[in-house]
Design an enzyme around this catalytic site. Structure first.
Site, short mmCIF file in Angstrom:
data_model
loop_
_atom_site.label_atom_id
_atom_site.label_comp_id
_atom_site.label_asym_id
_atom_site.label_seq_id
_atom_site.Cartn_x
_atom_site.Cartn_y
_atom_site.Cartn_z
N ASP A 216 1.00 -1.00 0.06
CA ASP A 216 0.44 -0.28 0.43
C ASP A 216 0.87 1.28 0.13
O ASP A 216 0.62 2.42 -0.71
CB ASP A 216 -0.67 0.00 1.65
CG ASP A 216 -1.78 0.96 1.02
OD1 ASP A 216 -2.97 1.42 0.69
OD2 ASP A 216 -1.95 2.18 1.85
N LYS B 275 1.12 4.47 -3.08
CA LYS B 275 1.72 5.78 -2.89
C LYS B 275 2.64 6.27 -3.91
O LYS B 275 2.81 7.80 -3.92
CB LYS B 275 1.34 6.57 -1.17
CG LYS B 275 -0.33 5.60 -0.97
CD LYS B 275 -0.07 5.91 0.72
CE LYS B 275 -1.44 5.18 1.96
NZ LYS B 275 -1.71 5.20 3.00
#
Length: 381
Positions: A239, A243
Site C-alpha cells: 500500500d 502511494k
C-alpha cells in the site's frame, strides 16, 4: 432515463432552496460511488457544507445519486436522497454506465463522480468518464498506481475532458500531491522524496518500545481499526509502494508498483496463510521485530517505516533505524510525514506532516479536491 427526468420535474424541492450571489452561481451535480466508511462521511460533510457554499461562494451542490457495489439510488427515485441514501425508497441494481449518464445529464450542468470504492473495476471507467466531460475525484489509489497504460489514458482524457484530482490517495487529507504539483508547476526540480506513508505502521513504530511484544501491539491496532482487516495488507508495504508510485508519476517518472523495492515485515512462512491462521500466529513476528528494536536501541535511534524516491527514479519501501535527530523520529500516533528535497529546498527540505489515516481526514481530502475543481468552473445558465 426518461421516467427519471419526468419524476425530477415533479419534485423541484429535492434540495432546500439556497441563496447565493447570482454573478458566481454555479451548479455541480454529484454522484458518489462507494458509500462505505469514507463515502458516508463525505456525504455528511457535503450536506453540512451545502447551504454555506451556496450562500458564500455561489456553488450549488446537487447530489444526483449514490452507487454501492450491488445497488444504486437516484434522486429521481427518491427526492429526499440528500437527507438519506441507505434508506432510499427505491433502489436499482448498480449499472455504472447508467449511473454516470444520469449524473452527467443533458442540461449543460457541471457534473462530477466521486469514487470512494477502492475498486479496480470502477477505476477502469475513469478515462471514459473524463473524456465525456465528467469530473472525477477519488481517494482510490488503484487508478493512479495501477497499470501505466491506464494511468496514461486517464491523464490524456483529463487534459481534454473533465478534471481529475486524487489528493486523498496519498496521506489522506494532507496536501501532499498538491504541494508536489505546486513545486513542479512553479519550475522547481524534484531531487528526492522520503516519507512515512502508512498511519498503521507509524502507530506501530511509535508504540513499539519493547515493553510489550510486537504481536500484542498489532492485535491492539487491529482491534482499534487502525489496520486493514488482514494486517498483512499494511505490513507488506505494498500500500505504501502504491502511494510512492503516485508521487513518482506526478513527478514524471513512469514507475509501476513492480519497480519499487519493497521489504515486507511479514515473515515468508506467514505470507501464504489464511487470514485466521495468520492472526493465530502473530507471535511468530515477535523475534524478528525484537531484533530490529535491539538494533535501534544500540544505535540510540528509532524504528520507522520509510518510503523513498531519488532523482534517478529509484524507489524503496522498508523499515529503517533512524537517528533520534531525524525529523521522522518526532512523529506521533498515526502521523504521516513527507519530505521533499528540491533545488529550492535542497539544504532545508520541505515537510508536510499530520494525521494520515481515518475516514474524516480522507473524506476532507476528497472534498477539498471537489472545491478546487469547482473554483475553476465557469458560470452556466
Amino acid at each position: 432515463m426518461d421516467s427519471c427526468a419526468s419524476l425530477i420535474a415533479e419534485h423541484p424541492h429535492r434540495l432546500p432552496p439556497l441563496q447565493a450571489a447570482s454573478s458566481r452561481r454555479r451548479t455541480l451535480a454529484v454522484g458518489l460511488i462507494g458509500p462505505g466508511r469514507v463515502g458516508s462521511v463525505l456525504l455528511n460533510q457535503l450536506r453540512h457544507a451545502q447551504e454555506r457554499l451556496a450562500r458564500e461562494t455561489g456553488l450549488e451542490l446537487k447530489l444526483r445519486g449514490v452507487a454501492a457495489s450491488r445497488r444504486m439510488w437516484l434522486d429521481c427515485d427518491d427526492p429526499d436522497l440528500n437527507a438519506r441514501h441507505d434508506g432510499a425508497q427505491t433502489w436499482r441494481p448498480t449499472d455504472l454506465d447508467e449511473f454516470a449518464a444520469y449524473v452527467r445529464g443533458n442540461d449543460r450542468h457541471h457534473a462530477m463522480l466521486i469514487d470512494c470504492s477502492a475498486n479496480d473495476a470502477v477505476a477502469s471507467h475513469y478515462a471514459e468518464w473524463l473524456a465525456s466531460g465528467l469530473h472525477v475525484v477519488t481517494p482510490n489509489k488503484l487508478a493512479s498506481s495501477g497499470p501505466l497504460s491506464r494511468w496514461q489514458a486517464i491523464r490524456a482524457a483529463s487534459n481534454h475532458g473533465g478534471r481529475f484530482r486524487y489528493e486523498a490517495t496519498v496521506c489522506a487529507g494532507l496536501p501532499v500531491v498538491q504541494t508536489l504539483r505546486d513545486l513542479l508547476d512553479t519550475g522547481d526540480q524534484l531531487l528526492a522524496v522520503e516519507g512515512m506513508f502508512s498511519g498503521t505502521l507509524a502507530w506501530l513504530c511509535c508504540q513499539y518500545d519493547g515493553k510489550r511484544p510486537f504481536s500484542s501491539l498489532l492485535r491492539e491496532a487491529h482491534e482499534l481499526g487502525y489496520t486493514e482487516p488482514d494486517p498483512r495488507d499494511d505490513l507488506s508495504g505494498i500500500d505504501v509502494a502504491r502511494k510512492l508510485v503516485i508521487l513518482a508519476r506526478e513527478a514524471g517518472w513512469p514507475l509501476s508498483v513492480q519497480d519499487v523495492a519493497v521489504k515486507s515485515l511479514v515473515p515468508s512462512e506467514l505470507a501464504s496463510l489464511s487470514q485466521d491462521e495468520f492472526m493465530d500466529r502473530l507471535e511468530d513476528m515477535d523475534a524478528p521485530m525484537a531484533d530490529w528494536l535491539t538494533k535501534a536501541q544500540a544505535e540510540q535511534g528509532v524504528l520507522r517505516h520509510v518510503a523513498s524516491l531519488d532523482r534517478e527514479g529509484h524507489a524503496k519501501v522498508q523499515l529503517h533505524v533512524l537517528p533520534a535527530s531525524h525529523p521522522f523520529a518526532h512523529t506521533r500516533l498515526t502521523d504521516n510525514i513527507v519530505q521533499f528535497r528540491t533545488q529550492r529546498y535542497r539544504d532545508n527540505p520541505l515537510l508536510v506532516q499530520g494525521p494520515g489515516a481515518g475516514p474524516e481526514v480522507t473524506a476532507a481530502g476528497a472534498f477539498a479536491d471537489l472545491l478546487r475543481i469547482a473554483e475553476s468552473l465557469e458560470v452556466r445558465a
